[in-house]
Write a protein that holds these residues in place. Structure first.
Motif, short mmCIF file in Angstrom:
data_model
loop_
_atom_site.label_atom_id
_atom_site.label_comp_id
_atom_site.label_asym_id
_atom_site.label_seq_id
_atom_site.Cartn_x
_atom_site.Cartn_y
_atom_site.Cartn_z
N VAL A 1 62.33 -18.03 39.80
CA VAL A 1 61.44 -17.01 39.72
C VAL A 1 60.20 -16.69 39.04
N THR A 2 60.10 -18.38 38.38
CA THR A 2 58.15 -18.80 37.75
C THR A 2 58.84 -19.14 36.83
N LEU A 3 59.93 -18.83 35.57
CA LEU A 3 59.36 -18.15 34.40
C LEU A 3 60.03 -19.14 33.30
N ARG A 42 54.60 -15.82 43.04
CA ARG A 42 55.35 -14.29 42.61
C ARG A 42 54.59 -13.38 43.27
N GLN A 79 69.48 -8.62 32.98
CA GLN A 79 68.98 -7.64 31.29
C GLN A 79 69.13 -6.32 31.30
N SER A 95 66.02 -4.36 32.12
CA SER A 95 64.47 -4.21 31.65
C SER A 95 63.67 -3.04 32.25
N TYR A 153 61.48 0.18 31.49
CA TYR A 153 61.05 0.94 30.59
C TYR A 153 61.85 2.29 30.01
N LEU A 159 52.06 -2.84 40.09
CA LEU A 159 51.43 -3.87 39.09
C LEU A 159 51.45 -4.65 40.81
N TYR A 160 52.38 -4.95 41.85
CA TYR A 160 51.91 -5.99 43.53
C TYR A 160 50.93 -5.09 44.11
N GLU A 196 57.69 -5.56 24.13
CA GLU A 196 58.08 -5.84 25.88
C GLU A 196 59.30 -7.48 25.85
N GLU A 227 61.00 -8.46 23.63
CA GLU A 227 62.67 -8.23 23.31
C GLU A 227 63.54 -7.93 24.99
N SER A 228 62.91 -6.15 25.13
CA SER A 228 63.75 -5.53 26.21
C SER A 228 63.58 -6.84 27.21
N GLY A 229 63.22 -7.83 27.15
CA GLY A 229 63.22 -8.83 28.57
C GLY A 229 62.17 -8.15 29.79
N SER A 230 61.03 -7.13 29.15
CA SER A 230 60.60 -7.00 30.78
C SER A 230 59.20 -7.22 30.70
N ARG A 267 59.20 -9.88 31.10
CA ARG A 267 60.08 -11.22 32.23
C ARG A 267 59.73 -11.04 33.71
N MET A 268 59.90 -9.51 33.40
CA MET A 268 59.63 -9.11 34.75
C MET A 268 57.51 -8.48 35.27
N LEU A 269 57.21 -8.54 33.66
CA LEU A 269 55.68 -8.62 34.03
C LEU A 269 55.14 -10.00 34.36
N THR A 270 55.55 -11.06 34.10
CA THR A 270 55.61 -12.17 33.69
C THR A 270 55.46 -12.35 35.14
N ILE A 271 56.69 -12.33 36.19
CA ILE A 271 56.23 -12.40 37.24
C ILE A 271 55.82 -11.89 38.32
N THR A 272 55.23 -10.79 37.63
CA THR A 272 53.91 -10.55 38.78
C THR A 272 53.03 -10.77 38.92
N LYS A 329 53.09 -21.42 29.23
CA LYS A 329 54.12 -20.57 30.30
C LYS A 329 55.06 -20.59 29.60
#
Lengths: 299, 366
Positions: free
Chosen positions: A48-50, A73, A82, A84, A86, A101-102, B198, B200-203, B205-210, B366
């Motif tokens: 997923v390119t992280l 992406r 986890q 994730s 809000y 966001l998309y 963000e 800490e909660s892992g979100s 990562r979600m934002l990064t891959i948008t 990255k």
């Protein structure tokens, strides 16, 4: 289509992935199965390119994960292991946020998420943090699907979810597959492997085997027996005296015994009789995918 | 841009839904200015004073009697000349000297224009101002009593002389310092906390891959805090002007420009901290130690820089708040224009460039 070629990744002293190679066809559910620490999450993070792999390359629908990560992406959806989202935003606000966001709106792909969202709709103004575990996962899945990705990555989506919700989750995945979305799912649960079109068995960063669940089971070498045990521990003690190329391990209420060479079967029968079990207690069984995995792991 | 707006809106939702954040962001600025403005002064009781009586007439003794009969002041010494004032201050025995001029009674009754002088040790200004206020009240009281006997009296002239700190520096000092603190709390601290939350909660990562670029994610998240802290700065300035009668002698636009620049410094410090910090707690502690404490202790806000040992003086030079406070003070009190604050202004810009460069480099990884 996903092409993963010879990917390796190390963290300090731990080799998380060793030379992993496999392909995933369009529109299939591919399961990455393995125990905790097998490297499943690292593999997903790379795809997923992280993070970047140390060695090797991968492409998703023709886009390289390193060079074209921006394009990737746009076409992938990701559900991390986890939770994730809000917790202080409501279900609807979370969904709306990820749609925006998309550059989409919820309405654009509503029919895709409708079957899942309809279950959440009664709680749409409830804050995400106050949902039950299964509901949280469904909401997270909605958020990962709301932009209609071509490939969906689900990192241990059913870990910590109750059995009923797990079964429900898998039937949702079948529906998603019908929409033509490729699904990559990781799980530590062996029973879920049979629900995938194809699985890759992983351990210690290595991909031990790839194939359809049926094929993997068919490739089990030797014969498998099950012995019903009233008390496991004394039985295990007794089996220590067994000679020959025979492997045994507790499997729920039973002891599974794998015999590599047919010649050893007689040996096993004699031994079972010797320790005081009737012949009816010992039955030959067809191996499950878990038995195959144990075989691949252990010997 | 739609995504950027979504992040911005989401951050405002976070702020308004969490009471702790809300309190931190809106209540602290107001509490702080009230605290520094009013509360930090001690109760006055039996403060030691000295009296220099040039007059030696009955009325002057009545005044002395009046002053020393209260619980507030205790006369420990009668001085015999002006030279003794400085001496007794240096010994640190008294904080206030009451000087009654020659021909006190005569000027009071005949010329109807009497003067008393209060000489105060202003190095501890907040306390001294309170002392002087008490003394003024007592003296005015005395005058009122005498007025009953003698109408049409001119008001007493009380001549206050502040020793050691004639500009009454610290009264005005707390306003720029307060703005700096609020900017640090609301912008740097909240930015580092919200970003590491963000993470800490892992979100994150979600934002990064948008498809949204990371810089927009970060800007969208901290812009709300910048808006709020700018608003807080304006509130503090308004309170300073209307409650504490602090003058704004320079240009308001220039003042706000300096605030904006310092806000950028605080914001990029907060972002930088969050790139290192693995959790909210670490981010909070790092911002506290890295920016909050220096702002409080080393910027000249509470302790004068001139009194610090040289090593701390050197350190205070790289604390952005030091230059921010100097610039704000010069504009507000001295009425300095852009040229007048060129030095602190340029140093602030320089520190900003350094911070933002490091921050951008950290983010682009990255």
């Amino acid at each position: 289509m996903l092409k993963i070629a010879r990917i390796s990744k190390s963290f300090k002293k731990v080799e998380a992935l060793k030379d992993v190679t496999f392909e995933v066809e369009n529109g299939e559910i591919f399961g990455v199965v393995g125990p905790d620490g097998a490297g499943k999450t690292t593999l997903f993070n790379i795809l997923v390119t992280l993070i970047n792999p140390d060695k090797g390359s991968a492409s998703i629908n023709g886009f390289n994960i390193d060079k074209d990560y921006k394009k990737i992406r746009e076409v992938i959806g990701y559900l991390p292991g986890q939770f994730s989202l809000y917790p202080d935003l409501s279900c609807y606000e979370n969904l709306d946020f990820f749609a925006t966001l998309y550059g989409n709106s919820i309405e654009e792909n509503y029919e895709l998420i409708q079957p899942i969202w309809s279950q959440l709709e009664p709680f749409k103004d409830r804050r995400a943090g106050r949902l039950s575990g299964g509901m949280k996962q469904k909401l997270a899945l909605c958020c990962a699907l709301v932009h209609r990705p071509q490939v969906l990555f689900l990192d241990e989506p059913t870990t910590g979810v109750d059995p009923v919700s797990r079964r429900e989750f898998w039937s949702i995945l079948k529906e998603i597959k019908k929409e033509g979305i490729t699904v990559l799912v990781s799980t530590p649960y062996m029973d879920e492997a049979t629900l995938c079109d194809r699985v890759g068995l992983m351990q210690n960063g290595e991909l031990l085997k790839i194939g359809s669940p049926e094929n993997i089971v068919a490739e089990f070498s030797g014969l498998l027996f099950a012995l019903r045990a009233s008390e496991m521990y004394p039985l295990l003690e007794k089996f220590k005296n067994l000679s020959g190329n025979i492997h045994y391990y507790p499997f729920g209420q039973q002891l599974h015994i794998a015999v590599s060479h047919e010649a050893d079967v007689g040996l096993l029968y004699d031994f079972v009789k010797e320790i005081g079990y009737g012949l009816l207690d010992l039955q030959q069984i067809t191996p499950s995918i878990e038995d195959c995995f144990i075989q691949l792991m252990a010997y | 841009m739609k995504g950027f707006r979504a992040i911005l809106i989401k951050e405002f939702q976070h702020i308004f839904r969490d009471r702790k954040t809300l309190a931190m962001v809106f209540v602290i600025p107001v509490v702080m200015i009230i605290l520094f403005g009013y509360a930090i002064s001690n109760e006055i009781k039996n403060t030691k004073i000295a009296i220099l009586n040039h007059a030696h007439d009955p009325l002057s003794y009545t005044l002395i009697e009046k002053v020393t009969s209260t619980n507030y002041f205790q006369n420990i010494k009668f001085l015999h000349g002006n030279h003794e004032i400085e001496e007794i201050f240096r010994e640190g025995k008294v904080r206030l000297v009451l000087v009654i001029p020659d021909r006190f009674e005569q000027s009071f009754y005949k010329e109807k224009n009497a003067t008393v002088q209060l000489v105060a040790d202003a190095s501890d200004l907040n306390n001294t101002v309170t002392l002087v206020n008490y003394m003024q009240t007592i003296v005015s009281d005395f005058q009122a009593e005498q007025n009953v006997l003698l109408p049409n009296m001119q008001p007493f002239q009380i001549n206050v002389k502040m020793e050691y700190n004639p500009e009454m520096k610290s009264v005005y000092m707390f306003v720029p310092g307060n703005i700096a603190m609020v900017m640090v709390i609301v912008t740097a601290l909240m930015a580092s906390i919200t970003l590491s939350r963000e993470k800490e909660s892992g979100s994150m990562r979600m934002l990064t891959i948008t498809p949204i670029r990371p810089i927009f994610v970060i800007l969208g998240k901290i812009l709300p805090y910048m808006i709020i802290s700018f608003f807080s700065a304006i509130v503090i300035l308004l309170m300073a002007v209307f409650i504490f009668q602090m003058p704004i002698n320079g240009g308001i636009a220039l003042l706000l420009l300096i605030c904006l620049i310092f806000m950028l410094t605080a914001a990029s410090f907060g972002i930088l901290v969050s790139t290192f910090a693995p959790s909210q707690q670490v981010a909070m502690i790092a911002t506290m130690m890295g920016l909050f404490m220096p702002t409080m202790l080393l910027s000249g806000f509470i302790f004068p820089i001139e009194n610090m040992p040289w090593i701390l003086r050197v350190f205070s030079n790289i604390v952005p708040s030091t230059w921010f406070i100097i610039a704000i003070k010069d504009v507000m009190i001295k009425g300095a224009g852009f040229v007048g604050i060129l030095k602190p202004f340029l140093i602030l810009i320089l520190l900003n460039i350094v911070l933002i460069t490091i921050t951008l480099q950290r983010i682009s990884k990255k």
